[in-house]
Design a protein around this motif. Structure first.
Motif, PDB file in Angstrom:
ATOM      1  N   THR A 178       0.775  -1.163  -0.101  1.00 24.01           N
ATOM      2  CA  THR A 178      -0.036   0.119   0.027  1.00 24.01           C
ATOM      3  C   THR A 178       0.769   1.174  -0.148  1.00 24.01           C
ATOM      4  OG1 THR A 178      -1.735   1.181   1.136  1.00 24.01           O
ATOM      5  CG2 THR A 178      -0.172   0.053   2.503  1.00 24.01           C
ATOM      6  N   TYR A 179       0.423   2.257  -1.051  1.00 25.66           N
ATOM      7  CA  TYR A 179       1.447   3.383  -0.904  1.00 25.66           C
ATOM      8  C   TYR A 179       0.391   4.711  -0.606  1.00 25.66           C
ATOM      9  CZ  TYR A 179       3.969   7.126  -2.897  1.00 25.66           C
ATOM     10  OH  TYR A 179       4.563   8.248  -3.480  1.00 25.66           O
ATOM     11  N   LEU A 180       0.713   5.576   0.079  1.00 21.94           N
ATOM     12  CA  LEU A 180      -0.301   6.728   0.230  1.00 21.94           C
ATOM     13  C   LEU A 180       0.709   8.061   0.191  1.00 21.94           C
ATOM     14  CD1 LEU A 180      -2.370   5.647   3.502  1.00 21.94           C
ATOM     15  CD2 LEU A 180      -2.913   5.158   1.108  1.00 21.94           C
ATOM     16  N   GLY A 181       0.011   9.066  -0.307  1.00 20.28           N
ATOM     17  CA  GLY A 181       0.710  10.425  -0.056  1.00 20.28           C
ATOM     18  C   GLY A 181      -0.423  11.503  -0.084  1.00 20.28           C
ATOM     19  N   SER A 182       0.442  12.604   0.199  1.00 16.32           N
ATOM     20  CA  SER A 182      -0.453  13.786   0.375  1.00 16.32           C
ATOM     21  C   SER A 182       0.265  15.162  -0.087  1.00 16.32           C
ATOM     22  CB  SER A 182      -1.099  14.073   1.787  1.00 16.32           C
ATOM     23  OG  SER A 182      -1.373  12.967   2.488  1.00 16.32           O
ATOM     24  N   ASP A 183      -0.296  16.241  -0.396  1.00 14.89           N
ATOM     25  CA  ASP A 183       0.351  17.476  -0.480  1.00 14.89           C
ATOM     26  C   ASP A 183      -0.997  18.551  -0.357  1.00 14.89           C
ATOM     27  OD1 ASP A 183       1.827  19.635  -1.541  1.00 14.89           O
ATOM     28  OD2 ASP A 183       1.910  18.951  -3.701  1.00 14.89           O
ATOM     29  N   GLY A 184      -0.517  18.863   0.956  1.00 17.21           N
ATOM     30  CA  GLY A 184      -1.501  19.928   1.292  1.00 17.21           C
ATOM     31  C   GLY A 184      -1.280  21.490   0.760  1.00 17.21           C
ATOM     32  N   THR A 185      -0.098  21.662  -0.103  1.00 12.85           N
ATOM     33  CA  THR A 185      -0.072  22.950  -0.583  1.00 12.85           C
ATOM     34  C   THR A 185      -1.078  23.081  -1.945  1.00 12.85           C
ATOM     35  OG1 THR A 185       1.603  21.958  -2.218  1.00 12.85           O
ATOM     36  CG2 THR A 185       2.503  22.927  -0.029  1.00 12.85           C
ATOM     37  N   LYS A 186      -1.445  22.064  -2.399  1.00 14.20           N
ATOM     38  CA  LYS A 186      -2.498  22.370  -3.520  1.00 14.20           C
ATOM     39  C   LYS A 186      -3.893  21.923  -2.881  1.00 14.20           C
ATOM     40  CE  LYS A 186       0.926  20.949  -6.820  1.00 14.20           C
ATOM     41  NZ  LYS A 186       1.947  20.511  -6.066  1.00 14.20           N
ATOM     42  N   ALA A 187      -4.045  22.354  -1.951  1.00 11.95           N
ATOM     43  CA  ALA A 187      -5.355  22.276  -1.068  1.00 11.95           C
ATOM     44  C   ALA A 187      -6.504  22.984  -1.937  1.00 11.95           C
ATOM     45  CB  ALA A 187      -5.370  22.461   0.157  1.00 11.95           C
ATOM     46  N   ASP A 188      -6.001  24.331  -2.560  1.00 10.71           N
ATOM     47  CA  ASP A 188      -7.123  25.313  -3.128  1.00 10.71           C
ATOM     48  C   ASP A 188      -7.510  24.877  -4.507  1.00 10.71           C
ATOM     49  OD1 ASP A 188      -4.446  25.655  -4.159  1.00 10.71           O
ATOM     50  OD2 ASP A 188      -4.720  27.691  -4.808  1.00 10.71           O
ATOM     51  N   LEU A 189      -7.225  23.814  -5.077  1.00 12.83           N
ATOM     52  CA  LEU A 189      -7.366  23.204  -6.179  1.00 12.83           C
ATOM     53  C   LEU A 189      -8.819  22.616  -5.970  1.00 12.83           C
ATOM     54  CD1 LEU A 189      -4.260  21.552  -7.732  1.00 12.83           C
ATOM     55  CD2 LEU A 189      -5.168  23.808  -8.136  1.00 12.83           C
ATOM     56  N   LEU A 190      -9.228  22.170  -4.978  1.00  9.86           N
ATOM     57  CA  LEU A 190     -10.593  21.415  -4.917  1.00  9.86           C
ATOM     58  C   LEU A 190     -10.881  21.504  -3.432  1.00  9.86           C
ATOM     59  CD1 LEU A 190     -12.858  19.627  -6.037  1.00  9.86           C
ATOM     60  CD2 LEU A 190     -11.124  17.758  -6.299  1.00  9.86           C
ATOM     61  N   MET A 191     -11.678  22.349  -3.176  1.00  3.90           N
ATOM     62  CA  MET A 191     -12.442  22.350  -1.729  1.00  3.90           C
ATOM     63  C   MET A 191     -13.902  22.712  -1.611  1.00  3.90           C
ATOM     64  SD  MET A 191     -10.606  26.031  -0.570  1.00  3.90           S
ATOM     65  CE  MET A 191      -9.129  25.394  -0.231  1.00  3.90           C
ATOM     66  N   ILE A 192     -14.314  22.900  -0.458  1.00  3.86           N
ATOM     67  CA  ILE A 192     -15.718  23.495  -0.168  1.00  3.86           C
ATOM     68  C   ILE A 192     -15.186  24.868   0.991  1.00  3.86           C
ATOM     69  CG2 ILE A 192     -18.019  23.623   1.041  1.00  3.86           C
ATOM     70  CD1 ILE A 192     -18.079  20.243   0.299  1.00  3.86           C
ATOM     71  N   PRO A 193     -15.128  25.783   0.375  1.00 11.80           N
ATOM     72  CA  PRO A 193     -14.557  27.076   1.277  1.00 11.80           C
ATOM     73  C   PRO A 193     -15.280  27.479   2.553  1.00 11.80           C
ATOM     74  CG  PRO A 193     -14.787  27.710  -1.000  1.00 11.80           C
ATOM     75  CD  PRO A 193     -15.700  26.361  -0.930  1.00 11.80           C
ATOM     76  N   GLY A 194     -16.634  26.988   2.517  1.00 11.62           N
ATOM     77  CA  GLY A 194     -17.540  27.564   3.634  1.00 11.62           C
ATOM     78  C   GLY A 194     -18.123  26.508   4.187  1.00 11.62           C
ATOM     79  N   GLY A 195     -18.703  26.741   5.257  1.00 13.50           N
ATOM     80  CA  GLY A 195     -19.279  26.076   6.264  1.00 13.50           C
ATOM     81  C   GLY A 195     -18.445  25.219   7.325  1.00 13.50           C
ATOM     82  N   GLY A 196     -17.092  25.534   7.120  1.00 19.64           N
ATOM     83  CA  GLY A 196     -16.215  24.871   8.372  1.00 19.64           C
ATOM     84  C   GLY A 196     -16.068  26.007   9.297  1.00 19.64           C
ATOM     85  N   SER A 197     -14.648  25.914  10.295  1.00 23.74           N
ATOM     86  CA  SER A 197     -14.616  26.731  11.308  1.00 23.74           C
ATOM     87  C   SER A 197     -13.606  27.889  10.484  1.00 23.74           C
ATOM     88  CB  SER A 197     -13.489  26.306  12.398  1.00 23.74           C
ATOM     89  OG  SER A 197     -12.356  25.678  11.850  1.00 23.74           O
ATOM     90  N   ARG A 198     -13.026  27.835   9.338  1.00 24.47           N
ATOM     91  CA  ARG A 198     -12.565  28.891   8.642  1.00 24.47           C
ATOM     92  C   ARG A 198     -13.680  30.085   7.876  1.00 24.47           C
ATOM     93  NH1 ARG A 198      -8.027  30.582   8.781  1.00 24.47           N
ATOM     94  NH2 ARG A 198      -7.096  28.461   8.619  1.00 24.47           N
ATOM     95  N   ASN A 199     -14.564  29.338   7.534  1.00 27.15           N
ATOM     96  CA  ASN A 199     -15.770  30.395   7.098  1.00 27.15           C
ATOM     97  C   ASN A 199     -17.009  29.850   7.474  1.00 27.15           C
ATOM     98  OD1 ASN A 199     -14.308  32.339   5.248  1.00 27.15           O
ATOM     99  ND2 ASN A 199     -14.044  30.554   4.108  1.00 27.15           N
ATOM    100  N   PRO A 200     -17.230  30.233   8.788  1.00 28.83           N
ATOM    101  CA  PRO A 200     -18.664  29.349   9.187  1.00 28.83           C
ATOM    102  C   PRO A 200     -19.737  29.767   8.474  1.00 28.83           C
ATOM    103  CG  PRO A 200     -17.433  30.498  11.136  1.00 28.83           C
ATOM    104  CD  PRO A 200     -16.649  30.791  10.027  1.00 28.83           C
TER     105      PRO A 200
END
Ligand code: COA
Length: 325
Positions: A178-200
């Motif tokens: 099994t091989y997993l990976g992540s790259d949080g620097t590209k978070a803005d490419l696909l997201m729901i910006p509202g409704g969380g603690s950042r933009n309630p």
């Protein structure tokens, strides 16, 4: 370390079908555009009163029946979802209550479209070390609730559904790598910006439609081909196998052109790639789970086959698993 494999599979697709022709009446698009750019012809939509746990429970029950496992003996439930019933408690807890799986430890995994591969990896870790004997892993999504039905760039792509698997110790075969990976620097490419603690959620976030999925499709496309190819190569390397050893690839069903570009780079013939994107679109964490279930039930996967699961998603995150069936 114990040998761990998949001993049961199940799926549930809501009844309502939304075709490309239906979408032509909702936004400025065409069946021709959607089919040639994505490979999608139709997708399923959950009913108004169906939440992710409702879909998860149905798929989960089928996987338990397939594995002949009584819910009372279940030790772990992991639900991978980006559309949980609520922020908390976890969707896995709702599933547990409905199944009557009193002994099970329950939590959700947030790894978007790679969620099922992440859940499988976590379950394998617990079981191979003898912490738990078995696990029910489920990818379940009601993406129609986070889709902006006025945005033609995204609304044609997604659908609702759930897929599940029972993971347990096996005598032969099982997970090879099994091989997993992540790259949080590209978070803005696909997201729901509202409704969380950042933009309630406020009237403003709702007016700006920030509680819907936003995506830079072109960028995601390019990265997805590269990431899925690399993940497949890495998981195969760890299993000491070549691409030519793979009997069937179960890729995340985001776009047929992404899948075929990856297959070309890996020199894999189309008949060794499982596709159901035409029927369901992109069901995020449920995509690989539903595809795996269908492939098993229709005899596309047979005992002894080498199966490669390969997925990527928002985060960005990605993961690939090699399993000997
Ligand atoms: N119907 C008709 N035209 C559409 C359309 C639709 N549903 N959606 C976008 N278009 C238009 C665009 O507005 C653009 O028009 P313009 O040239 O006049 O500006 C044109 O089609 C081409 O857009 P583009 O974004 O370049 O298309 P594309 O070939 O990249 O395909 C995606 C768009 C979204 C299908 C593709 O980029 C994709 O699948 N990306 C990855 C998405 C993904 O996998 N997401 C999930 C990750 S888990």
């Amino acid at each position: 370390m114990r040998r761990v494999g998949i001993v049961g599979v199940g799926e549930y697709l809501p009844k309502k079908v939304l075709t490309n022709a239906d979408l032509e009446k909702m936004v400025q698009t065409s069946d021709e555009w959607i089919t040639t750019r994505t490979g999608i012809k139709q997708r399923r939509l959950a009913a108004k009163d169906e939440a992710s746990s409702d879909l998860a429970i149905k798929a989960g029950r089928r996987a338990l029946e397939d594995a002949r496992l009584n819910p009372k003996d279940l030790e772990l439930i992991i639900v991978a979802t980006i559309t949980p019933d609520m922020h908390f408690p976890s969707t896995a807890c709702f599933v547990q209550a409905n199944l009557g799986a009193k002994k099970a430890v329950c939590f959700d995994v947030s790894a978007a479209c790679a969620g099922f591969v992440y859940a499988l990896t976590i379950a394998q870790q617990f079981i191979s070390r003898g912490v738990y004997k078995n696990a029910l892993i489920i990818g379940a999504e009601v993406l129609s609730t986070i889709t902006d039905w006025e945005d033609r760039n995204t609304c044609v792509l997604f659908g609702d559904g759930a897929g599940a698997a029972v993971v347990a110790e096996v005598k032969s075969g099982g997970g090879l790598s099994t091989y997993l990976g992540s790259d949080g620097t590209k978070a803005d490419l696909l997201m729901i910006p509202g409704g969380g603690s950042r933009n309630p959620s406020t009237h403003e976030t709702i007016n700006k439609r920030l509680h819907y999925l936003k995506m830079q499709g072109n960028e995601v496309f390019k990265i997805a081909v590269k990431i899925m190819t690399e993940a497949a190569r890495e998981a195969l390397k760890q299993a000491d196998l070549e691409c030519s050893d793979v009997d069937l690839v179960i890729p995340h069903q985001a776009n047929i052109r992404i899948i075929m570009a990856m297959a070309k780079k890996l020199d894999l013939p189309p008949e060794r790639i499982y596709l159901n994107i035409e029927k369901y679109g992109n069901v995020s964490s449920a995509s690989t789970a539903i595809a795996l279930c269908e492939a098993v039930k229709t005899g596309r996967i047979k005992k002894g086959d080498i199966v490669l699961l390969d997925a990527f998603g928002s985060g960005l995150v990605w993961g690939a698993c090699v399993i000997k069936w």
